[in-house]
Motif scaffolding. Sequence first.
Motif: not given
Length: 464
Positions: A272-273, A359-368, A387-389, A424-426
């Motif tokens: 992800k990073d 969205n690095y982390d997905l929200p838990q619901d569609s409203k958010t 969005s990251f999936v 570099r990320v590591s």
Amino acid sequence: MPAIKKRRVQEENLVATPAKPSEPLDNSDQSPEPEQEDQSQAEKRPKSFSELGVIESLCDACTELGYKAPTPIQEQCIPVALQGRDLIGLAETGSGKTAAFVLPILQNLMENPQSLHSLILAPTRELAQQIAQAVEALGSLISVRCTLLIGGVDMISQSVALGKKPHVVVATPGRLLDHLENTRGFSLRQLKYLVLDEADRLLDLDFGPILDKLLKILPKRTTYLFSATMSSKVESLQRASLSNPVRVSVSDKGQTASTLLQSYLFLPHKYKDIYLIHLLNDRAGQTAIIFTRTVNETQRVSILLRNLGFSAIPIHGQLSQSARLASLNKFRSKSRNLLIATDVAARGLDIPSVDLVINYDLPQDSKTYIHRVGRTARAGRSGHAFSFVTQYDVEVWLRIEEALNKKLDEEKISKEEAMVFAERVSEAQRAAALEMRDFNEKKGSALRKKGGKRGRDNMDEDEG
């Protein structure tokens, strides 16, 4: 806001141009069920605030602020509010609802000047501050005095401000109740207007018992309730606090702005990073809000990006109030172009000109999800949401797509291109891990000093 020659409110002889007369609404039906505003009658949309009945001095303030024409929520709410009716406004953030309730309040204040005329309640400190700024800006030509009551700020200085008898008080519920109980001479017995903004969020943050206490203290008054959704909790609050209200809804459930491009990246969780750095490199120079799920991850990603030379700054509920405001101000002024945030920044805040939401982390619901991606493509501008999936998020993502009623496009990034940044990320991850160890030690020490207890003073912190 440009300097404007002010005309001071003289509370003993203040005179205003009366609002345009409107057809009276039938008050005979005292049923608690609100009336539904008939939108089909409004074939011709008003082109100016004066057409809605707003007086000249307030129209001038709107012009100075760059408000060219009323938004849908403003054109439907303002005429009803000017008739003195209780009001329920259902609209998403970014729809212009702050001006929809501030303008009628200020107009009534000019016609009936008094101190402690109006009270506006908001769930978080940042939103309360934003509303207070709107009150001061829209009331600049008539020198409206506005006091902000939020946690994280010295109560004595707030008590001094209350002693100067402001016209409008903007507050979070916990801090307001503290002042009602402890500040000598402060009373809302003469209050004329109450606004509950983001009512659904107020109740999500467990302010219910405090709101119950406040509603028992407050006198009979005109009440406006604004919310993104009409949940069962909000319905109960409406029945307890409003009298024969008119309901106006311009909220399209599950809809996002037509100018918003939305796509997702399907990627392995452990990379992800790396994919985030590739995406930001591809769009260098653009402003972005990167949403994470936890305070810890917000802090870590912010440190990681700074170690890699990106201009990033975090915002979350465990920062001090001054640090949170500093983060927002640096991002708004573009001295930092990346804001790493928990859902404390997902709704209520008006941050113009955001190019990307990630969205690095997905929200838990569609409203958010809708609230998050609504931080970009505001007021007719374009914007892009990524969005990251990961392999662990597929089920959540399918639920979000189902709620949106559409399949979103996949953004293709070849693994070979992304892995160029792996080394570099590591290195940056190792450095970030050391800094996070210090951050968590300080956080643990602070929690031990507080005794782990969350009182009224920090209930408005929205932990995210």
